[in-house]
Design a protein around this motif. Sequence first.
Motif, mmCIF file in Angstrom:
data_model
loop_
_atom_site.group_PDB
_atom_site.id
_atom_site.type_symbol
_atom_site.label_atom_id
_atom_site.label_comp_id
_atom_site.label_asym_id
_atom_site.label_seq_id
_atom_site.Cartn_x
_atom_site.Cartn_y
_atom_site.Cartn_z
ATOM 1 N N MET A 1 -4.775 -0.061 -4.213
ATOM 2 C CA MET A 1 -3.364 0.033 -4.600
ATOM 3 C C MET A 1 -3.201 0.962 -5.800
ATOM 4 O O MET A 1 -2.285 1.780 -5.850
ATOM 5 C CB MET A 1 -2.811 -1.351 -4.916
ATOM 6 C CG MET A 1 -1.307 -1.384 -5.110
ATOM 7 S SD MET A 1 -0.704 -3.096 -5.216
ATOM 8 C CE MET A 1 1.081 -2.798 -5.174
ATOM 9 N N ARG A 2 -4.123 0.874 -6.760
ATOM 10 C CA ARG A 2 -4.063 1.764 -7.927
ATOM 11 C C ARG A 2 -4.284 3.218 -7.517
ATOM 12 O O ARG A 2 -3.626 4.127 -8.049
ATOM 13 C CB ARG A 2 -5.108 1.331 -8.967
ATOM 14 C CG ARG A 2 -4.748 0.041 -9.708
ATOM 15 C CD ARG A 2 -5.632 -0.148 -10.918
ATOM 16 N NE ARG A 2 -7.035 -0.323 -10.563
ATOM 17 C CZ ARG A 2 -7.603 -1.491 -10.292
ATOM 18 N NH1 ARG A 2 -6.871 -2.593 -10.313
ATOM 19 N NH2 ARG A 2 -8.874 -1.570 -9.991
ATOM 20 N N MET A 3 -5.194 3.447 -6.582
ATOM 21 C CA MET A 3 -5.427 4.816 -6.114
ATOM 22 C C MET A 3 -4.179 5.371 -5.433
ATOM 23 O O MET A 3 -3.831 6.541 -5.622
ATOM 24 C CB MET A 3 -6.623 4.859 -5.154
ATOM 25 C CG MET A 3 -7.975 4.775 -5.842
ATOM 26 S SD MET A 3 -9.363 5.239 -4.758
ATOM 27 C CE MET A 3 -9.361 3.885 -3.589
ATOM 28 N N LEU A 4 -3.513 4.533 -4.656
ATOM 29 C CA LEU A 4 -2.274 4.967 -4.004
ATOM 30 C C LEU A 4 -1.206 5.290 -5.041
ATOM 31 O O LEU A 4 -0.493 6.297 -4.929
ATOM 32 C CB LEU A 4 -1.777 3.877 -3.049
ATOM 33 C CG LEU A 4 -2.580 3.693 -1.760
ATOM 34 C CD1 LEU A 4 -2.194 2.391 -1.069
ATOM 35 C CD2 LEU A 4 -2.375 4.877 -0.816
ATOM 36 N N GLU A 5 -1.083 4.450 -6.050
ATOM 37 C CA GLU A 5 -0.100 4.700 -7.105
ATOM 38 C C GLU A 5 -0.414 6.000 -7.835
ATOM 39 O O GLU A 5 0.505 6.764 -8.182
ATOM 40 C CB GLU A 5 -0.073 3.520 -8.076
ATOM 41 C CG GLU A 5 0.541 2.261 -7.459
ATOM 42 C CD GLU A 5 0.376 1.043 -8.337
ATOM 43 O OE1 GLU A 5 1.130 0.074 -8.147
ATOM 44 O OE2 GLU A 5 -0.530 1.032 -9.206
ATOM 45 N N ASN A 6 -1.698 6.281 -8.051
ATOM 46 C CA ASN A 6 -2.084 7.531 -8.707
ATOM 47 C C ASN A 6 -1.744 8.746 -7.850
ATOM 48 O O ASN A 6 -1.542 9.846 -8.374
ATOM 49 C CB ASN A 6 -3.582 7.526 -9.017
ATOM 50 C CG ASN A 6 -3.956 6.560 -10.119
ATOM 51 O OD1 ASN A 6 -3.101 6.180 -10.927
ATOM 52 N ND2 ASN A 6 -5.204 6.124 -10.146
ATOM 53 N N GLU A 7 -1.674 8.546 -6.535
ATOM 54 C CA GLU A 7 -1.303 9.636 -5.630
ATOM 55 C C GLU A 7 0.212 9.801 -5.514
ATOM 56 O O GLU A 7 0.693 10.751 -4.903
ATOM 57 C CB GLU A 7 -1.894 9.402 -4.239
ATOM 58 C CG GLU A 7 -3.402 9.554 -4.168
ATOM 59 C CD GLU A 7 -3.859 11.004 -4.270
ATOM 60 O OE1 GLU A 7 -3.029 11.907 -4.108
ATOM 61 O OE2 GLU A 7 -5.065 11.228 -4.522
ATOM 62 N N GLY B 1 -19.921 5.448 -7.665
ATOM 63 C CA GLY B 1 -20.117 6.891 -7.583
ATOM 64 C C GLY B 1 -18.959 7.666 -7.002
ATOM 65 O O GLY B 1 -19.117 8.823 -6.631
ATOM 66 N N GLY B 2 -17.798 7.018 -6.876
ATOM 67 C CA GLY B 2 -16.620 7.749 -6.437
ATOM 68 C C GLY B 2 -16.472 7.918 -4.940
ATOM 69 O O GLY B 2 -15.608 8.675 -4.486
ATOM 70 N N LEU B 3 -17.281 7.202 -4.143
ATOM 71 C CA LEU B 3 -17.203 7.381 -2.695
ATOM 72 C C LEU B 3 -15.910 6.821 -2.109
ATOM 73 O O LEU B 3 -15.397 7.350 -1.116
ATOM 74 C CB LEU B 3 -18.417 6.738 -2.026
ATOM 75 C CG LEU B 3 -19.761 7.415 -2.328
ATOM 76 C CD1 LEU B 3 -20.897 6.665 -1.662
ATOM 77 C CD2 LEU B 3 -19.735 8.869 -1.857
ATOM 78 N N GLY B 4 -15.376 5.755 -2.704
ATOM 79 C CA GLY B 4 -14.086 5.235 -2.252
ATOM 80 C C GLY B 4 -12.979 6.247 -2.467
ATOM 81 O O GLY B 4 -12.100 6.431 -1.615
ATOM 82 N N LEU B 5 -13.038 6.916 -3.599
ATOM 83 C CA LEU B 5 -12.062 7.964 -3.902
ATOM 84 C C LEU B 5 -12.207 9.132 -2.935
ATOM 85 O O LEU B 5 -11.216 9.718 -2.489
ATOM 86 C CB LEU B 5 -12.253 8.449 -5.342
ATOM 87 C CG LEU B 5 -11.111 9.245 -5.968
ATOM 88 C CD1 LEU B 5 -9.877 8.371 -6.120
ATOM 89 C CD2 LEU B 5 -11.541 9.799 -7.319
ATOM 90 N N HIS C 1 -9.850 22.986 -2.461
ATOM 91 C CA HIS C 1 -10.424 22.267 -3.593
ATOM 92 C C HIS C 1 -9.321 21.637 -4.430
ATOM 93 O O HIS C 1 -8.207 22.157 -4.512
ATOM 94 C CB HIS C 1 -11.281 23.195 -4.465
ATOM 95 C CG HIS C 1 -10.501 24.316 -5.097
ATOM 96 N ND1 HIS C 1 -10.074 24.260 -6.417
ATOM 97 C CD2 HIS C 1 -10.058 25.510 -4.621
ATOM 98 C CE1 HIS C 1 -9.411 25.365 -6.702
ATOM 99 N NE2 HIS C 1 -9.402 26.147 -5.616
ATOM 100 N N VAL C 2 -9.639 20.494 -5.032
ATOM 101 C CA VAL C 2 -8.715 19.817 -5.920
ATOM 102 C C VAL C 2 -9.542 19.090 -6.966
ATOM 103 O O VAL C 2 -10.663 18.639 -6.682
ATOM 104 C CB VAL C 2 -7.803 18.843 -5.141
ATOM 105 C CG1 VAL C 2 -8.597 17.696 -4.535
ATOM 106 C CG2 VAL C 2 -6.672 18.320 -6.023
ATOM 107 N N ALA C 3 -9.030 19.001 -8.168
ATOM 108 C CA ALA C 3 -9.785 18.377 -9.253
ATOM 109 C C ALA C 3 -10.058 16.911 -8.960
ATOM 110 O O ALA C 3 -9.244 16.207 -8.374
ATOM 111 C CB ALA C 3 -9.013 18.505 -10.562
ATOM 112 N N ARG C 4 -11.204 16.427 -9.393
ATOM 113 C CA ARG C 4 -11.569 15.013 -9.226
ATOM 114 C C ARG C 4 -10.852 14.157 -10.257
ATOM 115 O O ARG C 4 -10.465 14.630 -11.302
ATOM 116 C CB ARG C 4 -13.070 14.832 -9.364
ATOM 117 C CG ARG C 4 -13.828 15.349 -8.134
ATOM 118 C CD ARG C 4 -15.320 15.319 -8.295
ATOM 119 N NE ARG C 4 -15.843 13.968 -8.507
ATOM 120 C CZ ARG C 4 -17.151 13.679 -8.588
ATOM 121 N NH1 ARG C 4 -18.027 14.667 -8.482
ATOM 122 N NH2 ARG C 4 -17.564 12.459 -8.793
#
Length: 332
Positions: free
Chosen positions: A238-244, A136-140, A329-332
Motif C-alpha cells: 500500500m505504501r509503494m502504491l501511495e509513493n507511485e 534487496g528491493g526485489l518487491g519494488l 530507465h528510472v531512478a530507484r
Amino acid sequence: MTHLIRPATDADLQHLYEMAKLTGGGFTNLPPDKQALSAKLERSAAAFARDEDTLTDELFVLVLEDLATGDVRGTCQIFTQVGQHWPFYSYRIGTITKHSVELARTFRAEVLSLVNDLEGSSEVGGLFLHPAERAGGLGLLLARSRYLFIRAHRARFADRILAELRGVIDEAGGSPFWDGVAGRFFGMNFQEADAFNAVNGNQFIADLMPKHPIYTAMLGEHARAVVGLPHPTGRAAMRMLENEGFAFEQYVDIFDGGPTMTARTDQVATIRGARDAEVTAVAALKAPALLATGRLRHFRACLGHFADGIIDPASASTLNVTAGDTISHVAR
C-alpha cells in the motif's frame, strides 16, 4: 543483481503453483489451482503474441527469475481493461445524512453501495514475492516493472489504473468482512468462497448479494473494523502504491473488504519519470536505476546502474543489451 523480470511461460506453471500455496488465502489472482494458473498463462501468452497496439481485455503475467538458479521467485500481473466479460463490482463507502426537525438532530450513516464505477480501468495485481526473497528491493522491482511495461505499451492500457489490496484475514484463515456481509447470503465459509472465487471469479457474489446499500452500523464490530484495511502483509504494498501516486478513494473489494487504490495512468510516478536512452558504453558505475528493454514477449527488466548512456556490465548481461541498444530507465 542476478534477478530478471520477464514474461511468464508455460514452463513456469509449477513455480507459480508452489508460490500460490504460500499465499495464505484470499489471494485470488494467484490461486493454488494448476488448472486456473494454466488458464492464466494461456491467456497471457495470447496477449504477448498480439502485436496490435489497441485496448482490449487482456492479461499479462510477469515473473521474477533468479538467473543463478533458474528458479522463479516472484510474479505479478497486469489486466488491461477490467469488467469487459462480466461487470466489475466494488463497494463504495458513502454517507447518507438525515435530519429530524422534532429531535433537532442530524444523523449521518456510513453505507456500502455496490457500484461499477471502476469498470474499464486497467489493473495491476497478482504481486507475490517468495518469503525468502523479501529483501534487496526485489518487491519494488516486481511492482515498478509493471509500470515500465505499461509505459512501453501505453496504447494497450486505460487512462485509469487500479490495484486491489487483499483485505484482513484472521489467524484461522477467515475473513471478518466476509462473515459480516457476504457470508450471510451464501451458505459457505470464507475458505470455500475463496477457493471458488479464485477459479471462477467473483461474479457469483455480485449475482447473489443484495443490490441495496448496506449500513455499516448494522454489521458486527469485527466486520466494521476491517472495512478498507489491507492485510498486514499488504501494508508495504500500500505504501509503494501511495509513493507511485495511487490513492484510496473509498472503494473496497466486495469479497474481503480490502482497499482499492486508483491513479491516473499517466500520473503514476514510474511512468511519468521514466526516460528512454541509447546505451553508449558498458562499464562499472554507481548510479542505481530500474532498467527495462524490449516489447511484449521480449520485455525484460532488472535493478542495475545507468547514467549518461553507460550501463553496468551485470545489467547489460541480464538485459542482453550492448552499445547502440535503447533502454528505459528510472531512478530507484
